[in-house]
Design an enzyme around this catalytic site. Structure first.
Site, mmCIF file in Angstrom:
data_model
loop_
_atom_site.group_PDB
_atom_site.id
_atom_site.type_symbol
_atom_site.label_atom_id
_atom_site.label_comp_id
_atom_site.label_asym_id
_atom_site.label_seq_id
_atom_site.Cartn_x
_atom_site.Cartn_y
_atom_site.Cartn_z
ATOM 1 N N ARG B 121 0.780 -1.111 0.069
ATOM 2 C CA ARG B 121 -0.008 0.096 0.066
ATOM 3 C C ARG B 121 0.808 1.116 0.057
ATOM 4 O O ARG B 121 0.392 2.425 0.530
ATOM 5 C CB ARG B 121 -0.976 0.021 1.144
ATOM 6 C CG ARG B 121 -2.005 -0.932 1.310
ATOM 7 C CD ARG B 121 -3.198 -0.968 2.044
ATOM 8 N NE ARG B 121 -3.967 -2.016 2.186
ATOM 9 C CZ ARG B 121 -3.765 -3.165 2.905
ATOM 10 N NH1 ARG B 121 -2.847 -2.981 4.064
ATOM 11 N NH2 ARG B 121 -4.500 -4.299 2.959
ATOM 12 N N LYS B 143 2.778 11.386 -10.724
ATOM 13 C CA LYS B 143 1.699 10.610 -11.473
ATOM 14 C C LYS B 143 2.443 9.388 -11.795
ATOM 15 O O LYS B 143 3.912 9.432 -12.018
ATOM 16 C CB LYS B 143 1.561 11.376 -12.729
ATOM 17 C CG LYS B 143 0.605 12.265 -12.763
ATOM 18 C CD LYS B 143 0.049 12.867 -14.125
ATOM 19 C CE LYS B 143 -1.044 13.775 -13.985
ATOM 20 N NZ LYS B 143 -1.364 13.965 -15.374
ATOM 21 N N GLU B 185 8.597 18.724 -24.502
ATOM 22 C CA GLU B 185 8.024 19.121 -23.096
ATOM 23 C C GLU B 185 8.411 20.410 -22.636
ATOM 24 O O GLU B 185 7.912 21.179 -21.926
ATOM 25 C CB GLU B 185 8.169 18.036 -22.141
ATOM 26 C CG GLU B 185 7.807 16.464 -22.257
ATOM 27 C CD GLU B 185 6.129 16.543 -21.976
ATOM 28 O OE1 GLU B 185 5.621 17.576 -21.531
ATOM 29 O OE2 GLU B 185 5.434 15.674 -22.370
ATOM 30 N N LYS B 227 6.929 22.976 -13.112
ATOM 31 C CA LYS B 227 5.984 22.013 -12.613
ATOM 32 C C LYS B 227 5.944 21.983 -11.127
ATOM 33 O O LYS B 227 4.857 21.561 -10.804
ATOM 34 C CB LYS B 227 6.842 20.610 -13.179
ATOM 35 C CG LYS B 227 6.027 19.527 -12.740
ATOM 36 C CD LYS B 227 6.095 18.195 -13.786
ATOM 37 C CE LYS B 227 4.973 17.346 -13.446
ATOM 38 N NZ LYS B 227 4.907 16.237 -14.318
ATOM 39 N N GLU B 237 -4.661 17.079 -9.667
ATOM 40 C CA GLU B 237 -5.115 17.368 -11.024
ATOM 41 C C GLU B 237 -6.659 17.676 -11.178
ATOM 42 O O GLU B 237 -7.371 17.195 -11.635
ATOM 43 C CB GLU B 237 -4.810 15.993 -12.156
ATOM 44 C CG GLU B 237 -4.861 16.734 -13.311
ATOM 45 C CD GLU B 237 -4.242 15.759 -14.625
ATOM 46 O OE1 GLU B 237 -4.371 14.704 -14.252
ATOM 47 O OE2 GLU B 237 -3.392 16.328 -15.389
ATOM 48 N N ARG B 241 -3.767 21.701 -12.708
ATOM 49 C CA ARG B 241 -2.477 20.913 -13.160
ATOM 50 C C ARG B 241 -2.731 20.261 -14.652
ATOM 51 O O ARG B 241 -1.747 19.921 -15.128
ATOM 52 C CB ARG B 241 -2.433 19.637 -12.033
ATOM 53 C CG ARG B 241 -1.206 18.772 -12.481
ATOM 54 C CD ARG B 241 -1.032 17.714 -11.345
ATOM 55 N NE ARG B 241 0.184 16.822 -11.912
ATOM 56 C CZ ARG B 241 0.460 15.959 -11.223
ATOM 57 N NH1 ARG B 241 0.460 15.726 -9.625
ATOM 58 N NH2 ARG B 241 1.662 15.409 -11.741
ATOM 59 N N ASN B 245 -1.153 19.302 -19.319
ATOM 60 C CA ASN B 245 -1.602 18.414 -20.447
ATOM 61 C C ASN B 245 -1.708 19.254 -21.818
ATOM 62 O O ASN B 245 -2.149 18.515 -22.757
ATOM 63 C CB ASN B 245 -2.893 17.901 -20.049
ATOM 64 C CG ASN B 245 -2.663 16.639 -18.820
ATOM 65 O OD1 ASN B 245 -1.559 16.033 -18.829
ATOM 66 N ND2 ASN B 245 -3.683 16.588 -18.075
ATOM 67 N N HIS B 248 -1.482 17.074 -24.957
ATOM 68 C CA HIS B 248 -1.298 15.699 -24.886
ATOM 69 C C HIS B 248 -2.624 14.904 -25.251
ATOM 70 O O HIS B 248 -2.620 13.772 -25.592
ATOM 71 C CB HIS B 248 -1.159 15.298 -23.319
ATOM 72 C CG HIS B 248 0.276 15.784 -22.757
ATOM 73 N ND1 HIS B 248 1.025 16.745 -22.962
ATOM 74 C CD2 HIS B 248 1.353 14.820 -22.338
ATOM 75 C CE1 HIS B 248 2.190 16.778 -22.606
ATOM 76 N NE2 HIS B 248 2.518 15.641 -22.092
ATOM 77 N N HIS B 252 -1.558 11.744 -27.049
ATOM 78 C CA HIS B 252 -2.185 10.466 -26.526
ATOM 79 C C HIS B 252 -3.017 9.812 -27.561
ATOM 80 O O HIS B 252 -2.758 8.285 -28.029
ATOM 81 C CB HIS B 252 -3.115 10.530 -25.335
ATOM 82 C CG HIS B 252 -2.140 10.942 -24.052
ATOM 83 N ND1 HIS B 252 -2.603 11.311 -22.796
ATOM 84 C CD2 HIS B 252 -0.729 10.771 -23.962
ATOM 85 C CE1 HIS B 252 -1.671 11.528 -22.103
ATOM 86 N NE2 HIS B 252 -0.511 11.188 -22.623
ATOM 87 N N HIS B 265 6.848 9.540 -27.084
ATOM 88 C CA HIS B 265 6.148 10.149 -26.504
ATOM 89 C C HIS B 265 6.205 11.502 -26.670
ATOM 90 O O HIS B 265 5.186 12.442 -27.280
ATOM 91 C CB HIS B 265 6.005 9.949 -24.914
ATOM 92 C CG HIS B 265 4.964 10.882 -24.049
ATOM 93 N ND1 HIS B 265 3.484 11.009 -24.195
ATOM 94 C CD2 HIS B 265 5.218 11.839 -23.303
ATOM 95 C CE1 HIS B 265 3.218 11.620 -23.655
ATOM 96 N NE2 HIS B 265 3.962 12.339 -22.732
#
Lengths: 360, 360
Positions: B121, B143, B185, B227, B237, B241, B245, B248, B252, B265
């Site tokens: 956990r 993330k 980026e 960031k 997010e 935040r 993206n 993205h 994606h 990517h």
């Protein structure tokens, strides 16, 4: 109608404990979650008994819901069923505001909770526990997870529900063995924090076993209230919360040694509570625990297992730090201590007792 | 030597950005984590170049370390490799105080981070990004995740590292194509919050492409600082935040349509940034972005794909609420807005441009 508030780092949530609560699931969920897409996760037995009622209640409240039905049993808490829930969520086009409704016992709650914790990096979760064990333990506090070949609950996450709905009517349909297994966790709450509850179980044993409705509301609410207090103070199990693991170090080892087949979780915990009684070094306490456990029709020993092998298995448990097991040790009925001093003799006697019952 | 502090709900952590940082990994980790059992997760390429140095540094600081070496490439971000990391952790007898060291690019960081997030956990995580993309983006902010057949990063968790160690020497060994992909980026940070950085990239394009060391420390630190500011204000997010993206949603979809094989990517993001430029409705902005992207040797279009199919794919992305895509829209260089108004015409032109380049 008992409603208990639980505080958590991801916001407070309520635990509603009452007969007929599933009929109000949709209305309660409406106020607790943002989205209106629900995936109800359950097992084959619970689906037959309560699946329709849960879906209807959600639909009446404006949720679009679908049901993911899993096989029943501890073996469902496995990576491949986690993956199949992820697939169900993908098929449901579940976005970040979707909600997972875990309708069932501890297995469903842990697995569905883990799926909710990890889908889109965490979506809303509603726990609808349908077993005594899940009501008093698994559904509150945010522990989720699955078993791995190497051990129980090795993979998982902390993920608090937005709402817990405990319908006491579901206890009526619970098989006798499962119901009794749940009582082991109730005994545990008595041992760690509620001497009054422990005494109540001793005095009203037959009524408790007979599931007298008024009585059950009281028993469940007391356990949940206690758990809520503990997890509010130590959500991530930094220390205090470990007290909830009383008996579980023994129980988990017994479950692993019997490959999760011979004992229900609560039964293994019952044996563990008796072994923890031995750890206390207090013969009177040990005797009371054993008398209550056996009086409730629960096992107090795991016959035929090897105590040394069990001890080794326990060494690979999560609670281990630097190879030394941190036991939860009863001080008196109503109080237990995490990582208290345990002599090597008592430790070895406790593992012996987990297999042979009373000390020689 | 730039050291940037990041605040997070699970405590602050530092990002050390300097040549030779891997040599100090052990000493830095000693102060940042509790335990002394480390599992270094990396891929075959990085293992050969930096594996020994990382393990030695950890050993010198008193860690017992072992290395889990994965195949390189996006396809490693899959459930079965998550399971194999869980097995490695079990074999290492990793308890709650063990630490996962993610040594590699974004794939390693995301997968190893998810394993750390879910083992027992949640255990300690140290990010050691060895690609430009991972340094400026994936290693900071918590993330983690894996891809599923239904989409990228669909399963994952938020799990902040205890420490980030960015060794600028690793950039020297980076293949040309990967290095350039990372610059996408960097361009993004310029577009969303640092017009000065954007202008700097335009002016010093050749020096940036040539990886001039002094320059890279500055560029990486500026991106990380930006960031860090964003995720400190919106760790989960909830809104702000999402500005990270930018591009993205397009990227994606392009990666999914080409099954993560044709583009890195960063390359897909580069195309996405150009498409986002179209969304702005500002021809001058669009032109500057496209000129910089292509000037850095990055693609500005995904030839041969079907814009409508891409749009449908994007509809199954996490950022979708109630079927409507929430785009990040540039307002001017240095400022972008989450979920800003986008006309149907501009939206469709942007998807067209993602495939055909400049608007007709």
């Amino acid at each position: 109608m008992p409603v208990i508030r639980v505080t958590s780092s991801s916001g407070p949530y309520s635990v509603t404990i009452t007969p007929g609560a599933i009929g109000r699931l949709g209305a309660l969920a409406r106020r607790a979650v943002r989205g209106r897409t629900a995936v109800v996760v359950t097992d084959v037995h619970v689906a037959r008994l309560w699946g329709r009622a849960a879906l209807d209640s959600l639909a009446d409240a404006g949720f679009s819901g679908r049901m993911a039905v899993l096989p029943a049993g501890e073996e469902t808490k496995a990576p491949r069923f986690l993956e199949s829930l992820w697939s169900e969520l993908a098929e449901a086009k579940a976005g970040r505001d979707a909600v997972v409704v875990a309708l069932g016992g501890g297995v469903v709650g842990d697995l569905a909770g883990f799926a909710a914790a990890t889908w889109n990096r965490g979506i809303d979760l509603v726990q609808v526990p349908t077993t005594l064990l899940a009501m008093v333990d698994a559904s509150v506090g945010g522990k989720t997870g699955i078993n791995l070949p190497a051990g129980k609950n090795l993979a998982g996450a902390f993920h608090q529900p937005r709402l817990v709905v405990a319908d006491l009517d579901t206890l009526k349909t619970l098989p006798e063995r499962e119901y009794r297994a749940g009582l082991a966790e109730v005994v545990k709450y008595g041992m760690i924090g509620d001497a009054g509850l422990f005494g109540f179980l001793e005095k009203r044993r037959d009524a408790v076993v007979a599931r007298e409705p008024g009585l059950m509301a009281e028993v469940v609410a007391r356990c949940v209230a206690h758990k809520a207090r503990v997890v509010a103070r130590d959500e991530r199990e930094a220390g205090l919360r470990m007290v909830l693991n009383l008996g579980h170090t023994f129980g988990h080892a017994i479950e692993a040694a019997t490959r999760y087949r011979r004992y229900l979780h609560g039964e293994a915990v019952a044996i563990g509570l008796c072994a923890a009684g031995v750890l206390s070094g207090d013969r009177a306490l040990e005797g009371r625990v054993r008398a209550l456990v056996t009086g409730l029709g629960l096992p107090d020993r795991a016959k035929g297992l090897d105590p040394r092998k069990l001890r080794v298995l326990a060494g690979s448990d999560k609670k281990v730090r630097a190879g030394r097991i941190r036991y939860v040790v009863p001080v008196r009925i109503g109080l237990a201590r995490v990582g208290g001093m345990v002599s090597a003799r008592l430790e070895s006697e406790a593992w012996e007792a987990a297999v042979r019952g009373t000390r020689v």
